[in-house]
Design a protein around this motif. Structure first.
Motif, PDB file in Angstrom:
ATOM      1  N   ASN A   1       0.821  -1.209   0.000  1.00  0.00           N
ATOM      2  CA  ASN A   1       0.000   0.000   0.000  1.00  0.00           C
ATOM      3  C   ASN A   1       0.856   1.260   0.000  1.00  0.00           C
ATOM      4  O   ASN A   1       0.406   2.322  -0.444  1.00  0.00           O
ATOM      5  CB  ASN A   1      -0.915   0.020   1.228  1.00  0.00           C
ATOM      6  CG  ASN A   1      -1.763  -1.228   1.335  1.00  0.00           C
ATOM      7  OD1 ASN A   1      -1.728  -1.918   2.352  1.00  0.00           O
ATOM      8  ND2 ASN A   1      -2.521  -1.549   0.295  1.00  0.00           N
ATOM      9  N   LEU A   2       2.060   1.145   0.505  1.00  0.00           N
ATOM     10  CA  LEU A   2       3.002   2.259   0.545  1.00  0.00           C
ATOM     11  C   LEU A   2       4.285   1.873  -0.166  1.00  0.00           C
ATOM     12  O   LEU A   2       4.669   0.695  -0.193  1.00  0.00           O
ATOM     13  CB  LEU A   2       3.346   2.637   2.000  1.00  0.00           C
ATOM     14  CG  LEU A   2       2.497   3.679   2.732  1.00  0.00           C
ATOM     15  CD1 LEU A   2       3.077   3.924   4.109  1.00  0.00           C
ATOM     16  CD2 LEU A   2       2.380   4.966   1.962  1.00  0.00           C
TER      17      LEU A   2
ATOM     18  N   ILE B   1       1.730   6.566  -1.758  1.00  0.00           N
ATOM     19  CA  ILE B   1       0.564   5.698  -1.601  1.00  0.00           C
ATOM     20  C   ILE B   1       0.204   5.087  -2.949  1.00  0.00           C
ATOM     21  O   ILE B   1       0.122   5.785  -3.964  1.00  0.00           O
ATOM     22  CB  ILE B   1      -0.625   6.499  -1.032  1.00  0.00           C
ATOM     23  CG1 ILE B   1      -0.262   7.064   0.347  1.00  0.00           C
ATOM     24  CG2 ILE B   1      -1.867   5.626  -0.936  1.00  0.00           C
ATOM     25  CD1 ILE B   1      -1.321   7.985   0.920  1.00  0.00           C
TER      26      ILE B   1
ATOM     27  N   LEU C   1      -5.496   4.565   2.973  1.00  0.00           N
ATOM     28  CA  LEU C   1      -4.647   5.707   3.302  1.00  0.00           C
ATOM     29  C   LEU C   1      -5.078   6.949   2.530  1.00  0.00           C
ATOM     30  O   LEU C   1      -5.402   6.887   1.341  1.00  0.00           O
ATOM     31  CB  LEU C   1      -3.184   5.385   2.985  1.00  0.00           C
ATOM     32  CG  LEU C   1      -2.535   4.280   3.806  1.00  0.00           C
ATOM     33  CD1 LEU C   1      -1.127   3.997   3.298  1.00  0.00           C
ATOM     34  CD2 LEU C   1      -2.492   4.651   5.283  1.00  0.00           C
TER      35      LEU C   1
ATOM     36  N   PRO D   1      -4.739   1.676  -2.184  1.00  0.00           N
ATOM     37  CA  PRO D   1      -4.233   2.576  -1.132  1.00  0.00           C
ATOM     38  C   PRO D   1      -4.394   2.024   0.266  1.00  0.00           C
ATOM     39  O   PRO D   1      -3.798   2.555   1.206  1.00  0.00           O
ATOM     40  CB  PRO D   1      -5.085   3.840  -1.329  1.00  0.00           C
ATOM     41  CG  PRO D   1      -6.350   3.349  -1.955  1.00  0.00           C
ATOM     42  CD  PRO D   1      -5.961   2.187  -2.828  1.00  0.00           C
TER      43      PRO D   1
ATOM     44  N   ARG E   1      -6.533   5.039   8.939  1.00  0.00           N
ATOM     45  CA  ARG E   1      -7.044   4.752   7.596  1.00  0.00           C
ATOM     46  C   ARG E   1      -8.538   5.022   7.551  1.00  0.00           C
ATOM     47  O   ARG E   1      -9.236   4.921   8.563  1.00  0.00           O
ATOM     48  CB  ARG E   1      -6.746   3.307   7.206  1.00  0.00           C
ATOM     49  CG  ARG E   1      -5.254   2.977   7.195  1.00  0.00           C
ATOM     50  CD  ARG E   1      -4.997   1.572   6.698  1.00  0.00           C
ATOM     51  NE  ARG E   1      -5.538   0.585   7.620  1.00  0.00           N
ATOM     52  CZ  ARG E   1      -5.760  -0.680   7.294  1.00  0.00           C
ATOM     53  NH1 ARG E   1      -5.525  -1.096   6.061  1.00  0.00           N
ATOM     54  NH2 ARG E   1      -6.232  -1.527   8.190  1.00  0.00           N
TER      55      ARG E   1
ATOM     56  N   PRO F   1      -3.443  10.807   1.822  1.00  0.00           N
ATOM     57  CA  PRO F   1      -2.166  11.522   2.004  1.00  0.00           C
ATOM     58  C   PRO F   1      -2.180  12.544   3.124  1.00  0.00           C
ATOM     59  O   PRO F   1      -1.251  12.610   3.931  1.00  0.00           O
ATOM     60  CB  PRO F   1      -1.951  12.174   0.637  1.00  0.00           C
ATOM     61  CG  PRO F   1      -2.670  11.291  -0.322  1.00  0.00           C
ATOM     62  CD  PRO F   1      -3.873  10.785   0.417  1.00  0.00           C
TER      63      PRO F   1
END
Length: 687
Positions: A503-504, A591, A599, A596, A625, A601
């Motif tokens: 996800n990141l 992200i 998430l 995502p 989240r 930003p």
């Protein structure tokens, strides 16, 4: 008879440690004194190409020249030197010197007599009488051979210098990082950690209303038990049970207990690590232990399981081990094993501690498990464990005391817990711990509810929207809000978990020469300065041609990237435009647009900027989240509010400029006020 001064040898590094100076200083002494009246002693022997110097000659030279920062060098020399064998043999290593000296100190305490001046035969006879089964000192003395008598004389001298044999033993053990003692140095905890574990164990023992019995079933473990003796040994009698493991580390532990004159006995450990202790007792354990410093995660959990299996409700336990084992996310066999331990109901408190408590690995955080009664009459689904995250909290005296108070309270029943005001720990239901896949100390507290908070927040949002009265044509441009159903949103997740899940993505910042930057045009620079004060920092740029030519490994940001840094404090911002150059120590968290993971930003940036100033462990940071259906509405609402904030800052700047112009103009005589100026609605232009 061979004299002791002829049996100790030192390397130049040993000399530096003895004199309490840096290693290059000794080489400088040697070079500069070579042509003087007191030249540096010449090497007495060589071992594997390394020069060895006579310890007596070194201490005499240090005393004659006044060199170094240790006025007690002559008395301390045995701590830093190594024992030489009989003429014609290679010098013995530092381990043999250490083991021989500690064995002699233990024999000195057991016999109550000086060991110096005795023949080797007499010393071995006394050792055989004190240790007939050769559990902790006979073999060490026998291995010294003809050097035994000389080293015995020095053991007396070392004890006199330290004022007691126990103090001399601890002085020797304090130098664990010497060659040949890696199992001791790799597992050495700081004084703060030892005091916390020892004080916790003592407080738990005082609640049992029985004899103070402490058990350490780890191979070679003695640091925690000696911490208990040093803190509380004079106030109440203490009985210690140490494991009967074989091996050098365990023999050292038994010698240590003997030299401190403790009331100690062995506890039988079978081949699988199982043992049994009856009656009220407090178990203490540090993992990995000196006798097995390479113990892996599964091995540590298996050892804890052996403690749990033999416990009854009259026993307690305090375990300190790496946080990656006790509280961080675990998968596979190790994760299943830890879950089984949690299901036992005996894990009553889990505390994640700050890094720096393990001397050899200062960046590895440690954690505590406190074990107690299981309350078998309480259904598993209703059992609870108290958890705390002190990753960024130093173990000051007040912190340690309040943490211990919280932990002891968690041993009680529901009535006891309700009567205690917890400072650090919070209660979490066992079923929540078992259901979670992340860190055990970052799960929702037991019985938590956001209904009341959600209702209050919704009312306050509506009130603020009315009060702000946005200057746009639609004051209701923000979406409506209402309380959410508790427990429906995704839980906060750590950076590392999000990176692992994809996800990141982590992108490093790049180092750029200051001469390549300008203040006029090019790609924007985002670095520490921009993160610390984004609204008042003068913009910096670098031309794309220079960037591409000189920094081919560099990468530009993409819209929505979170740019962050950890020093001097955690700070972050969202680059909504993209195309910027991120300069180290700033870095990027990107992200994944396709997945995502909830998430947003701006939420990630807010969570980073709200971290405590001392929290530099960015991989352990946890991010809130949003549910998937709420991500876009939240992003739109935040974008709208940020636009309003930017306009408000611009309006404030214009008002400040207007006030300055009027003040300077009228006070300086260049302007005259003729009509009242409407600050609320300034007219276009000035006549």
């Amino acid at each position: 008879m061979e004299t002791f001064t002829e049996t100790l040898r030192m390397t130049l590094s040993d000399v530096a440690a003895l004199a309490q100076v840096k290693r290059p200083v000794v080489s400088m002494w040697r070079k500069r004194s070579s042509g003087g009246p007191l030249p540096f002693p010449t090497a007495a022997a060589h071992m594997n190409g390394v020069e060895l110097f006579d310890a007596d000659h070194i201490t005499a030279w240090l005393q004659a020249t006044g060199r170094g920062n240790n006025p007690e060098a002559r008395n301390d020399v045995a701590v830093f030197a190594r024992l030489a064998g009989p003429p014609g043999e290679l010098p013995r290593d530092s381990r043999q010197t250490f083991e021989g000296l500690t064995a002699l100190l233990a024999l000195k305490v057991i016999t109550g007599q000086a060991v110096g001046g005795s023949t080797a035969t007499d010393l071995l006879d006394a050792a055989d009488e004190a240790d007939p089964d050769d559990l902790f000192l006979y073999s060490e003395l026998e291995a010294l051979g003809s050097a035994l008598s000389g080293l015995a004389s020095f053991a007396d001298r070392l004890a006199d210098s330290a004022f007691s044999a126990p103090a001399a033993f601890e002085k020797l053990l304090a130098h664990r990082f010497k060659e040949g003692l890696r199992e001791q140095s790799d597992t050495a905890l700081t004084d703060e950690a030892l005091k916390l574990v020892g004080a916790t164990a003592m407080e738990l023992a005082s609640t049992l209303d029985s004899r103070l019995l402490f058990v350490d079933s780890t191979p070679g473990g003695s640091d925690v038990m000696l911490s208990i003796v040093e803190q509380f040994g004079e106030s109440r009698p203490i009985t210690l049970l140490a494991a009967d493991h074989h091996g050098s580390a365990s023999r050292v532990a038994r010698r240590r207990l003997a030299v401190h004159g403790t009331d100690s006995s062995p506890v039988k450990i079978d081949a699988k690590g199982a043992f049994a202790v009856s009656g009220p007792a407090v178990h203490v354990a540090q993992y990995p232990a000196p006798g097995n410093p390479a113990l892996d995660t599964t091995g540590i959990l298996n050892s804890i399981e052996n403690i749990v299996l033999q416990m009854d409700d009259s026993q307690r336990a305090v375990v300190i081990a790496p946080a990656r084992v006790l509280c961080d996310a675990l998968a596979g066999e190790a994760g299943n094993l830890r879950s089984d331990l949690l299901r036992s109901g005996r894990v009553r408190a889990i505390v994640r501690l700050q890094p720096g408590l393990l001397r050899a690995k200062p960046r590895e955080p440690q954690a505590l498990w406190v074990l107690g009664p299981s309350f078998a009459d309480v259904p598993i689904a209703e059992r609870w464990t108290s958890v705390a995250d002190l990753s960024t909290t130093p173990l000051t005296l007040d912190v340690s005391q309040d943490l211990i108070s919280d932990v002891v309270a968690s041993m009680g029943n529901r009535a006891t817990i309700r009567a205690h005001s917890f400072r650090f720990t919070r209660l979490v239901q066992a079923r929540v711990l078992l259901a979670g896949k992340g860190s055990l100390v970052n799960v929702p507290p037991a019985g938590s509810s956001t209904t009341a908070g959600g209702a209050e927040s919704a009312l306050r949002v509506e009130e603020l929207v009315r009060l702000l009265s946005f200057r746009t044509s639609a004051p209701s441009g923000l979406p409506g809000v209402q309380p959410a159903v508790p427990g429906t949103g995704p839980r906060p997740t750590s950076t590392q978990e999000l990176l692992t899940a994809g996800n990141l993505k982590y992108v490093k910042g790049i180092r750029i020469e200051e001469t390549d930057l300008n203040r006029k045009a090019g790609s924007r620079i985002l670095g520490r300065e921009e993160l610390m004060d984004p609204h008042n920092t003068e913009p910096r740029f670098i031309t794309l041609l220079d960037f591409a030519a000189k920094y081919p490994a560099g990468r530009l940001t993409e819209p929505g990237d979170v740019v962050f840094c950890t020093s001097p404090r955690p700070a972050a911002m969202v680059d909504a435009e993209g195309g910027a150059v991120v300069v180290f120590p700033a870095r990027i968290l990107r992200i994944d647009r396709g997945d995502p993971g909830g998430l947003v930003p701006d939420v990630v940036a807010t969570d980073i900027s709200s971290r405590p100033p001392a929290d530099k462990t960015w991989r352990n940071w946890r991010f809130r989240r949003a549910p998937e259906v709420q991500r876009q509405p939240l992003s739109n609402a935040l974008a709208r509010l940020q636009h309003e904030q930017a306009e408000a800052r611009q309006r404030l700047n214009r008002l400040e400029e207007l006030a300055t112009l009027i003040t300077d103009g009228v006070a300086g005589g260049s302007l005259t006020l003729t009509d009242p100026i409407s600050i609320a609605a300034p007219a276009e232009g000035t006549s």
